[in-house]
Design a protein around this motif. Structure first.
Motif, PDB file in Angstrom:
ATOM      1  N   VAL A  59       3.193   5.955   8.652  1.00 62.35           N
ATOM      2  CA  VAL A  59       2.107   6.927   8.780  1.00 62.35           C
ATOM      3  C   VAL A  59       1.117   6.449   9.836  1.00 62.35           C
ATOM      4  O   VAL A  59       0.675   7.233  10.683  1.00 62.35           O
ATOM      5  N   ARG A  60       0.776   5.182   9.802  1.00 62.12           N
ATOM      6  CA  ARG A  60      -0.154   4.630  10.808  1.00 62.12           C
ATOM      7  C   ARG A  60       0.407   4.754  12.220  1.00 62.12           C
ATOM      8  O   ARG A  60      -0.319   5.050  13.170  1.00 62.12           O
ATOM      9  N   ALA A  61       1.713   4.500  12.366  1.00 58.76           N
ATOM     10  CA  ALA A  61       2.342   4.619  13.685  1.00 58.76           C
ATOM     11  C   ALA A  61       2.269   6.063  14.185  1.00 58.76           C
ATOM     12  O   ALA A  61       1.988   6.301  15.364  1.00 58.76           O
ATOM     13  N   ALA A  71       2.296  12.801  10.453  1.00 59.82           N
ATOM     14  CA  ALA A  71       1.740  11.760   9.589  1.00 59.82           C
ATOM     15  C   ALA A  71       1.456  12.312   8.194  1.00 59.82           C
ATOM     16  O   ALA A  71       1.718  11.648   7.183  1.00 59.82           O
ATOM     17  N   ILE A  72       0.942  13.534   8.133  1.00 58.67           N
ATOM     18  CA  ILE A  72       0.667  14.168   6.831  1.00 58.67           C
ATOM     19  C   ILE A  72       1.973  14.400   6.086  1.00 58.67           C
ATOM     20  O   ILE A  72       2.080  14.120   4.888  1.00 58.67           O
ATOM     21  N   LYS A  73       2.989  14.882   6.787  1.00 54.31           N
ATOM     22  CA  LYS A  73       4.297  15.105   6.154  1.00 54.31           C
ATOM     23  C   LYS A  73       4.872  13.786   5.633  1.00 54.31           C
ATOM     24  O   LYS A  73       5.404  13.732   4.521  1.00 54.31           O
ATOM     25  N   GLU A  91      -6.543  11.615   7.384  1.00 54.10           N
ATOM     26  CA  GLU A  91      -7.787  11.610   8.156  1.00 54.10           C
ATOM     27  C   GLU A  91      -8.553  10.312   7.949  1.00 54.10           C
ATOM     28  O   GLU A  91      -9.116   9.751   8.894  1.00 54.10           O
ATOM     29  N   ALA A  92      -8.585   9.809   6.708  1.00 58.99           N
ATOM     30  CA  ALA A  92      -9.258   8.534   6.439  1.00 58.99           C
ATOM     31  C   ALA A  92      -8.540   7.386   7.122  1.00 58.99           C
ATOM     32  O   ALA A  92      -9.179   6.486   7.700  1.00 58.99           O
ATOM     33  N   LEU A  93      -7.203   7.410   7.100  1.00 59.90           N
ATOM     34  CA  LEU A  93      -6.438   6.377   7.802  1.00 59.90           C
ATOM     35  C   LEU A  93      -6.678   6.444   9.303  1.00 59.90           C
ATOM     36  O   LEU A  93      -6.756   5.409   9.981  1.00 59.90           O
TER      37      LEU A  93
END
Length: 100
Positions: A59-61, A71-73, A91-93
């Motif tokens: 997700v970070r990548a 990323a959300i998916k 969004e927080a990440l």
């Protein structure tokens, strides 16, 4: 005449059942929210942090590659979170990733 009366009674009964179930669900949601707040207070008081789900590196990548929707998916797939929760988490990440 009997058919009409029966229909009115059935519709009234269905409405009553629906409102009763709806009120019970709202009551259960209030109890669940209260329990979650208390658990959060306990964990905070004891200094226990919830572990991060495995797989958030992916997700970070995606966030670093500016692929927010992907990323959300990925977050939803990894955690089983709903759409709104996943969007807020990503969004927080993203905010923490931008600070790095």
């Amino acid at each position: 005449m009997n058919t009409m009366f029966l229909l009115v009674v059935l519709i009234g009964t269905a409405g009553w059942i629906t409102s009763t179930v709806s009120l019970r669900v709202k009551s259960l949601q209030v109890q669940a929210d209260r329990t979650e707040r208390r658990l959060a207070l306990l964990l905070d008081h004891l200094g226990i942090e919830e572990p991060e789900p495995a797989g958030l590196d992916e997700v970070r990548a995606l966030i670093r590659d500016d692929r927010q929707i992907s990323a959300i998916k990925a977050y939803r797939r990894i955690t089983g979170a709903g759409l709104a929760e996943a969007k807020l988490a990503v969004e927080a990440l993203a905010v923490t990733e931008r600070r790095k």
